[in-house]
Design a protein around this motif. Structure first.
Motif, PDB file in Angstrom:
ATOM      1  N   PRO A  19      -2.766   8.169 -17.612  1.00  0.00           N
ATOM      2  CA  PRO A  19      -2.741   6.710 -17.817  1.00  0.00           C
ATOM      3  C   PRO A  19      -1.328   6.159 -17.923  1.00  0.00           C
ATOM      4  O   PRO A  19      -1.055   5.051 -17.448  1.00  0.00           O
ATOM      5  CB  PRO A  19      -3.512   6.528 -19.137  1.00  0.00           C
ATOM      6  CG  PRO A  19      -4.376   7.736 -19.243  1.00  0.00           C
ATOM      7  CD  PRO A  19      -3.563   8.846 -18.652  1.00  0.00           C
ATOM      8  N   VAL A  20      -0.422   6.928 -18.530  1.00  0.00           N
ATOM      9  CA  VAL A  20       0.970   6.484 -18.642  1.00  0.00           C
ATOM     10  C   VAL A  20       1.642   6.524 -17.275  1.00  0.00           C
ATOM     11  O   VAL A  20       2.400   5.610 -16.908  1.00  0.00           O
ATOM     12  CB  VAL A  20       1.732   7.355 -19.660  1.00  0.00           C
ATOM     13  CG1 VAL A  20       3.187   6.912 -19.766  1.00  0.00           C
ATOM     14  CG2 VAL A  20       1.052   7.296 -21.025  1.00  0.00           C
ATOM     15  N   ARG A  21       1.355   7.561 -16.494  1.00  0.00           N
ATOM     16  CA  ARG A  21       1.914   7.673 -15.134  1.00  0.00           C
ATOM     17  C   ARG A  21       1.464   6.505 -14.263  1.00  0.00           C
ATOM     18  O   ARG A  21       2.166   6.105 -13.329  1.00  0.00           O
ATOM     19  CB  ARG A  21       1.471   9.009 -14.516  1.00  0.00           C
ATOM     20  CG  ARG A  21       1.895   9.258 -13.063  1.00  0.00           C
ATOM     21  CD  ARG A  21       3.400   9.282 -12.904  1.00  0.00           C
ATOM     22  NE  ARG A  21       3.819   9.763 -11.597  1.00  0.00           N
ATOM     23  CZ  ARG A  21       3.840   9.035 -10.476  1.00  0.00           C
ATOM     24  NH1 ARG A  21       3.455   7.774 -10.511  1.00  0.00           N
ATOM     25  NH2 ARG A  21       4.259   9.564  -9.345  1.00  0.00           N
ATOM     26  N   ASP A  22       0.314   5.916 -14.588  1.00  0.00           N
ATOM     27  CA  ASP A  22      -0.176   4.780 -13.822  1.00  0.00           C
ATOM     28  C   ASP A  22       0.785   3.593 -13.847  1.00  0.00           C
ATOM     29  O   ASP A  22       0.854   2.814 -12.894  1.00  0.00           O
ATOM     30  CB  ASP A  22      -1.537   4.320 -14.350  1.00  0.00           C
ATOM     31  CG  ASP A  22      -2.661   5.254 -13.932  1.00  0.00           C
ATOM     32  OD1 ASP A  22      -2.422   6.122 -13.070  1.00  0.00           O
ATOM     33  OD2 ASP A  22      -3.778   5.112 -14.467  1.00  0.00           O
ATOM     34  N   PHE A  23       1.526   3.434 -14.931  1.00  0.00           N
ATOM     35  CA  PHE A  23       2.445   2.309 -15.025  1.00  0.00           C
ATOM     36  C   PHE A  23       3.572   2.445 -13.999  1.00  0.00           C
ATOM     37  O   PHE A  23       3.995   1.466 -13.382  1.00  0.00           O
ATOM     38  CB  PHE A  23       3.003   2.194 -16.452  1.00  0.00           C
ATOM     39  CG  PHE A  23       2.003   1.643 -17.435  1.00  0.00           C
ATOM     40  CD1 PHE A  23       2.060   0.323 -17.822  1.00  0.00           C
ATOM     41  CD2 PHE A  23       1.002   2.447 -17.953  1.00  0.00           C
ATOM     42  CE1 PHE A  23       1.136  -0.197 -18.727  1.00  0.00           C
ATOM     43  CE2 PHE A  23       0.075   1.948 -18.855  1.00  0.00           C
ATOM     44  CZ  PHE A  23       0.131   0.619 -19.249  1.00  0.00           C
TER      45      PHE A  23
END
Length: 413
Positions: free
Chosen positions: A363-367
């Motif tokens: 989810p953090v990599r999605d940013f």
């Protein structure tokens, strides 16, 4: 009753508070994006489960002769092991043809060593500076094709590594005469933290999209990790000349074959993709190049990626509604389903080593992925192998600077 029926009211945005303002409409948009993303994550999980349940079905009596075409341009410390894995196939009749454009290419010594180390394998090295188009990889493939002896062609990038059962498994769908192309998913094996950060996107975001597309309409594309194509199909779609100027040459081989009426099959075999240690700048340039290439090749699909960023939408919704209870619930559902999708696809389906360790960070990599997605709309120029290109609306590359020699060591991608 109106308050209960209005989801925006449940988010703390009542008509009296002015939810019909720009902020209210913004919250409604974030709510929609959040819900569609959760639906997408759920469908990707379903598609991965269906893919996992498919039977491999190996017929050991089916082994048509194969010509492996390997385009080579530069090398790194992993190149020898990658190329050697194709020379160790448990398969009765195959040849390997390496195509290189420059006599002094830095990969030449590696290929010559491969030929010396595997004398029992039919290996040929073709050095030819012929130019069909701006895509140097396709130029090398065209040169290698001239020496191919067999009707079944296997194309795989130089940063791919496989097991000894690779050929026996990937050719199996060719038992169906309607199958024209076979392609493979891949698991990343990165070297260094930059490559690890880059490769986390592949098993947890890119491949879920591939599985969704495959489940909805069947594969209409191919990936450079592996392309198995009949020579007759390649000739029917115009040969390598038809894709010689395209950035997404692998996509085009699958796309054109599907348009010609042939089936494109996603193999159950998962290859290894070796990502060498690299700089952050090079990694970002590579991601930008892929983003621009996807936007041009599959424009509506690229735009539709907005519906896959539920982690971002749920976070923005949470901030816009001042932490309303329903916003927290949607945030937890979006992030939870996102992590679950990353685990099912990356760990269970692909057994990707990066996903096994870091799937919870997806989810953090999605940013970062979202920022690169936005950047992909902003221009049509990109760097590839030290050369600057402009991409046309049709997806063809136009060089803006002279190309560099391959006498020095650089990343193979």
């Amino acid at each position: 009753m109106t308050y209960l029926l209005n989801p925006l009211c449940d988010l703390g945005l009542t008509p009296e508070m002015g939810w019909e303002s720009a902020g209210g409409y913004g919250a409604a948009l974030m709510l929609m994006l959040c819900l569609t993303a959760i639906a997408y994550y759920s469908y990707a999980i379903h598609a991965a489960v269906v893919f996992l349940k498919q039977e491999a079905g190996i017929d050991h009596d089916f082994h048509p002769p194969v010509s492996i075409l390997k385009p080579i341009c530069g090398f790194d410390e992993q190149t020898y092991a990658n190329l050697a894995s194709f020379c160790q196939q448990d398969y009765p009749n195959y040849q390997i043809i390496f195509g290189v454009q420059e006599l002094h290419d830095s990969s030449m010594e590696v290929v010559k060593q491969i030929i010396r180390d595997f004398p029992e394998v039919d290996i040929q090295l073709i050095v030819n500076d012929r130019t069909l188009g701006t895509n140097r990889k396709v130029n090398n493939l065209a040169s290698a094709l001239a020496r191919a002896s067999h009707d079944v062609l296997v194309l795989a990038d130089s940063d791919v590594r496989v097991g000894p059962d690779y050929l026996q498994q990937v050719v199996q769908p060719l038992k169906n005469p309607q199958v024209g192309v076979i392609t493979c998913l891949y698991r990343s094996i990165p070297q260094g933290w930059v490559a690890t950060l880059e490769s986390l996107h592949t098993p947890t975001a890119f491949h879920p999209g591939v599985l969704v597309s495959n489940h909805l309409e069947g594969a209409k594309f191919a990936m450079g990790s592996t392309i198995v194509i009949r020579r007759s199909v390649l000739e029917e779609i115009g040969g390598f000349k038809a894709i010689a100027n395209f950035l997404a040459d692998d996509f085009q081989l699958g796309h054109l074959s599907a348009q010609a009426g042939y089936q494109v099959v996603l193999s159950r075999y998962i290859v290894d993709h070796i990502l060498p240690e690299d700089t952050l700048i090079n990694a970002l340039q590579r991601q930008i190049r892929w983003a621009i290439g996807i936007r041009v090749s599959r424009s509506w699909g690229y735009v539709g990626l907005i519906f896959s960023y539920g982690t971002l939408a749920s976070t923005v919704l949470l901030l816009m509604t001042d932490g309303a209870f329903l916003s927290w619930m949607l945030w937890g559902l979006a992030w939870g389903s996102r992590v679950t999708m990353a685990w099912i696809v990356g760990v269970r389906c692909l057994q990707d080593p990066v996903a096994k360790s870091w799937f919870w960070l997806s989810p953090v990599r999605d940013f970062l992925s979202f920022a690169l997605w936005i950047y992909g709309f902003l221009g049509n120029t990109f760097h590839w192998r030290g050369q600057l290109f402009r991409l046309t609306r049709q997806g063809e590359m136009v060089p803006l600077t002279p190309r560099l020699s391959n006498r020095v060591k650089f990343s193979p991608r």
